[in-house]
Design a protein around this motif. Structure first.
Motif, PDB file in Angstrom:
ATOM      1  N   UNK A 318       0.833  -1.215   0.000  1.00 36.78           N
ATOM      2  CA  UNK A 318       0.000   0.000   0.000  1.00 36.78           C
ATOM      3  C   UNK A 318       0.862   1.258   0.000  1.00 36.78           C
ATOM      4  N   UNK A 319       1.895   1.282   0.849  1.00 39.33           N
ATOM      5  CA  UNK A 319       2.767   2.454   0.915  1.00 39.33           C
ATOM      6  C   UNK A 319       3.587   2.609  -0.366  1.00 39.33           C
ATOM      7  N   UNK A 320       3.959   1.482  -0.985  1.00 33.91           N
ATOM      8  CA  UNK A 320       4.673   1.544  -2.263  1.00 33.91           C
ATOM      9  C   UNK A 320       3.790   2.207  -3.317  1.00 33.91           C
ATOM     10  N   UNK A 321       2.533   1.775  -3.404  1.00 43.44           N
ATOM     11  CA  UNK A 321       1.615   2.364  -4.379  1.00 43.44           C
ATOM     12  C   UNK A 321       1.434   3.863  -4.116  1.00 43.44           C
ATOM     13  N   UNK A 322       1.317   4.222  -2.850  1.00 49.93           N
ATOM     14  CA  UNK A 322       1.142   5.638  -2.489  1.00 49.93           C
ATOM     15  C   UNK A 322       2.380   6.450  -2.837  1.00 49.93           C
ATOM     16  N   UNK A 323       3.553   5.914  -2.507  1.00 50.39           N
ATOM     17  CA  UNK A 323       4.805   6.627  -2.787  1.00 50.39           C
ATOM     18  C   UNK A 323       5.002   6.831  -4.289  1.00 50.39           C
ATOM     19  N   UNK A 324       4.649   5.820  -5.077  1.00 48.11           N
ATOM     20  CA  UNK A 324       4.780   5.940  -6.530  1.00 48.11           C
ATOM     21  C   UNK A 324       3.790   6.959  -7.089  1.00 48.11           C
ATOM     22  N   UNK A 325       2.583   6.966  -6.527  1.00 43.29           N
ATOM     23  CA  UNK A 325       1.587   7.968  -6.933  1.00 43.29           C
ATOM     24  C   UNK A 325       2.094   9.374  -6.613  1.00 43.29           C
ATOM     25  N   UNK A 326       2.634   9.543  -5.401  1.00 42.52           N
ATOM     26  CA  UNK A 326       3.152  10.849  -4.986  1.00 42.52           C
ATOM     27  C   UNK A 326       4.351  11.266  -5.837  1.00 42.52           C
ATOM     28  N   UNK A 327       5.221  10.313  -6.134  1.00 37.68           N
ATOM     29  CA  UNK A 327       6.404  10.622  -6.948  1.00 37.68           C
ATOM     30  C   UNK A 327       6.000  11.154  -8.323  1.00 37.68           C
ATOM     31  N   UNK A 328       4.972  10.566  -8.892  1.00 32.62           N
ATOM     32  CA  UNK A 328       4.493  11.010 -10.204  1.00 32.62           C
ATOM     33  C   UNK A 328       3.971  12.437 -10.137  1.00 32.62           C
ATOM     34  N   UNK A 329       3.165  12.720  -9.117  1.00 35.57           N
ATOM     35  CA  UNK A 329       2.595  14.060  -8.957  1.00 35.57           C
ATOM     36  C   UNK A 329       3.691  15.090  -8.669  1.00 35.57           C
ATOM     37  N   UNK A 330       4.688  14.684  -7.879  1.00 35.19           N
ATOM     38  CA  UNK A 330       5.767  15.597  -7.487  1.00 35.19           C
ATOM     39  C   UNK A 330       6.904  15.653  -8.511  1.00 35.19           C
ATOM     40  N   UNK A 331       6.750  14.870  -9.594  1.00 33.28           N
ATOM     41  CA  UNK A 331       7.745  14.833 -10.678  1.00 33.28           C
ATOM     42  C   UNK A 331       9.108  14.343 -10.190  1.00 33.28           C
ATOM     43  N   UNK A 332       9.084  13.364  -9.263  1.00 32.57           N
ATOM     44  CA  UNK A 332      10.311  12.733  -8.781  1.00 32.57           C
ATOM     45  C   UNK A 332      10.606  11.541  -9.688  1.00 32.57           C
ATOM     46  N   UNK A 333      11.753  11.504 -10.363  1.00 31.26           N
ATOM     47  CA  UNK A 333      12.047  10.413 -11.303  1.00 31.26           C
ATOM     48  C   UNK A 333      12.047   9.051 -10.608  1.00 31.26           C
ATOM     49  N   UNK A 334      11.353   8.094 -11.199  1.00 36.45           N
ATOM     50  CA  UNK A 334      11.311   6.751 -10.637  1.00 36.45           C
ATOM     51  C   UNK A 334      10.830   5.787 -11.710  1.00 36.45           C
ATOM     52  N   UNK A 335      11.413   4.587 -11.694  1.00 35.30           N
ATOM     53  CA  UNK A 335      10.955   3.527 -12.584  1.00 35.30           C
ATOM     54  C   UNK A 335       9.912   2.720 -11.810  1.00 35.30           C
ATOM     55  N   UNK A 337       7.515   0.687 -12.690  1.00 35.10           N
ATOM     56  CA  UNK A 337       7.342  -0.719 -13.075  1.00 35.10           C
ATOM     57  C   UNK A 337       8.424  -1.586 -12.446  1.00 35.10           C
ATOM     58  N   UNK A 338       9.655  -1.093 -12.458  1.00 38.10           N
ATOM     59  CA  UNK A 338      10.769  -1.847 -11.893  1.00 38.10           C
ATOM     60  C   UNK A 338      10.614  -2.021 -10.387  1.00 38.10           C
ATOM     61  N   UNK A 339      10.223  -0.960  -9.692  1.00 38.29           N
ATOM     62  CA  UNK A 339      10.058  -1.057  -8.237  1.00 38.29           C
ATOM     63  C   UNK A 339       8.930  -2.021  -7.874  1.00 38.29           C
ATOM     64  N   UNK A 340       7.850  -1.969  -8.629  1.00 40.38           N
ATOM     65  CA  UNK A 340       6.751  -2.901  -8.364  1.00 40.38           C
ATOM     66  C   UNK A 340       7.184  -4.345  -8.609  1.00 40.38           C
ATOM     67  N   UNK A 341       8.014  -4.538  -9.640  1.00 34.91           N
ATOM     68  CA  UNK A 341       8.540  -5.874  -9.929  1.00 34.91           C
ATOM     69  C   UNK A 341       9.446  -6.353  -8.798  1.00 34.91           C
ATOM     70  N   UNK A 342      10.290  -5.450  -8.298  1.00 37.06           N
ATOM     71  CA  UNK A 342      11.190  -5.802  -7.202  1.00 37.06           C
ATOM     72  C   UNK A 342      10.402  -6.168  -5.949  1.00 37.06           C
ATOM     73  N   UNK A 343       9.311  -5.445  -5.713  1.00 36.67           N
ATOM     74  CA  UNK A 343       8.491  -5.769  -4.545  1.00 36.67           C
ATOM     75  C   UNK A 343       7.870  -7.155  -4.694  1.00 36.67           C
ATOM     76  N   UNK A 344       7.341  -7.435  -5.877  1.00 34.87           N
ATOM     77  CA  UNK A 344       6.683  -8.717  -6.115  1.00 34.87           C
ATOM     78  C   UNK A 344       7.650  -9.898  -5.988  1.00 34.87           C
ATOM     79  N   UNK A 345       8.934  -9.649  -6.229  1.00 39.39           N
ATOM     80  CA  UNK A 345       9.923 -10.739  -6.173  1.00 39.39           C
ATOM     81  C   UNK A 345      10.688 -10.785  -4.855  1.00 39.39           C
ATOM     82  N   UNK A 346      10.231 -10.023  -3.862  1.00 37.71           N
ATOM     83  CA  UNK A 346      10.851 -10.117  -2.538  1.00 37.71           C
ATOM     84  C   UNK A 346      10.741 -11.554  -2.024  1.00 37.71           C
TER      85      UNK A 346
END
Length: 408
Positions: A318-335, A337-346
């Motif tokens: 949940x916090x990952x989804x929120x942080x990615x949403x915030x990063x997009x709005x705040x124009x903070x560069x982030x991949x 898709x890659x972070x979501x993939x890394x989370x899924x493969x923990x």
């Protein structure tokens, strides 16, 4: 009876179950209308969430017409009608007077006049009434303001805001929600009476502010909040005009409440340690505060390019989804898709997925009950998350013995 302004040819399906209620009231010789936001949103072709009904029938008269009713706010003329499955709140036309707390009227008078009822409403776009057959009554050119994309107070803005100071926050919220401009006189009224917002319960201000941040164009709402000085009477925002102005240029819109508060607090320069006090001042729930703390911590790692498995695990999905949403709005560069993939493969995403527990460690004689066991389990969990120990009983038992020796 007021004359019709125009007719909605095809009512949305949500009105169908409620139409018999209006028909029953009208058949008894009274007037009945759909009013407020549901009429506005029908004209705008926007989603409709709630249906409000107003009538010339007094509460006692409404109760005589229906078998099943509940007195949800009968002192203010509101009765919930349950005859048709869904509960519909039906309120008698009324006038109000005496607003000593700038929020609730000291007295309410029931009237038979729709015009008198609509005159007390906040904005022209909300002072619309619609009959069961789709005929709309528009006494204050609300339809014209919808076409002009304008938020305009009904009558004298000063009177409306003295009656209910929360209407000032509603104005900037609607500017964001609808992407409308606030009428200059209405804006001037907000500026003149902005200090009255301090008299309104924080919980009510919080609801409007959150909706502003979640609107289709929050920049419009924020511009009104800033230019009128209204922000100075919101918890913790008095000294943050520059930060709020930065938010106007964000990559809107947002989708979640947690995302809204994460974006705001990040822009204010708060972090996972300092944000708690600010959000408590806004009367947010402990659950929301914890969610924002987690997302802010992960957002800081994203901004610093320091995201690892442990940061993702501690944040959670949940916090990952929120942080990615915030990063997009705040124009903070982030991949994203890659972070979501890394989370899924923990190796594990929850502490309960660890293949060993305290009882197993005790039974194997690795550790005795006490603080050491907790520390050992935490170390084992971290080792699994970081990929240095496989998540199986044999490897974890071996690692536990090694870690125990190191901790002694």
């Amino acid at each position: 009876m007021p004359s019709e302004s125009f007719r909605v040819q095809h009512l949305p399906a949500i009105f169908e179950p409620a139409r018999p209620i209006l028909a029953t009231i009208e058949k008894a010789g009274f007037e009945a209308y759909f009013v407020g936001g549901c009429v506005r949103d029908t004209i705008l072709n926007d989603p409709i969430h709630d249906i409000d009904i107003a009538t010339s029938a007094y509460p006692a008269e409404v109760k005589q017409l229906f078998k099943r009713t509940v007195d949800t706010g009968i002192e203010h003329g509101t009765v919930m009608i349950l005859d048709h499955g869904t509960g519909y709140e039906t309120t008698t036309f009324r006038t109000e007077s005496g607003y000593q707390d700038y929020r609730r009227p000291d007295s309410v008078t029931f009237v038979r006049s729709l015009e008198e009822d609509l005159k007390r409403r906040d904005f022209t776009i909300n002072a619309l009434a619609m009959k069961e057959n789709g005929a709309v009554v528009d006494l204050f050119d609300g339809q014209g303001d919808l076409k002009r994309h304008l938020i305009r107070a009904v009558g004298d803005p000063n009177e409306r805001f003295l009656e209910d100071a929360l209407r000032m926050m509603r104005a900037v919220r609607f500017a964001s929600k609808l992407d409308f401009t606030i009428d200059p006189q209405t804006l001037a009224g907000i500026k003149d009476h902005a200090p009255l917002l301090a008299k309104i319960a924080v919980e009510r201000v919080q609801v409007e502010f959150e909706k502003l941040l979640l609107g289709q164009n929050p920049a419009r709402g924020l511009a009104g909040l800033i230019s009128t000085g209204l922000y100075q009477y919101c918890p913790g925002l008095k000294d943050h005009q520059i930060a709020l102005e930065k938010l106007e240029a964000a990559n809107w819109p947002l989708q979640s409440s947690a995302g809204a508060w994460t974006v705001l607090t990040w822009t204010l320069g708060l972090n996972s340690q300092t944000v708690g006090k600010f959000l408590k001042a806004w009367k947010l729930s402990n659950q929301m505060i914890k969610a924002v703390q987690k997302s802010l911590k992960l957002l800081a790692a994203i901004a610093g390019d320091q995201v690892d498995n442990l940061a993702l695990f501690n944040a959670g999905k949940a916090a990952l989804d929120t942080a990615l949403e915030a990063a997009k709005v705040l124009k903070i560069p982030v991949d994203a898709v890659q972070l979501q993939k890394e989370y899924q493969t923990l190796p594990i995403q929850d502490s309960h997925q660890l293949a060993i527990n305290g009882k197993m460690l005790i039974d194997d004689g690795v550790v005795k009950p006490g603080p050491t066991m907790g520390k050992l389990l935490q170390r084992l969990q971290t080792a699994v998350i970081m990929g240095t120990v496989e998540n199986n009983l044999a490897d974890l038992t071996s690692a536990a013995k090694k870690f125990t020796e190191e901790m002694e």
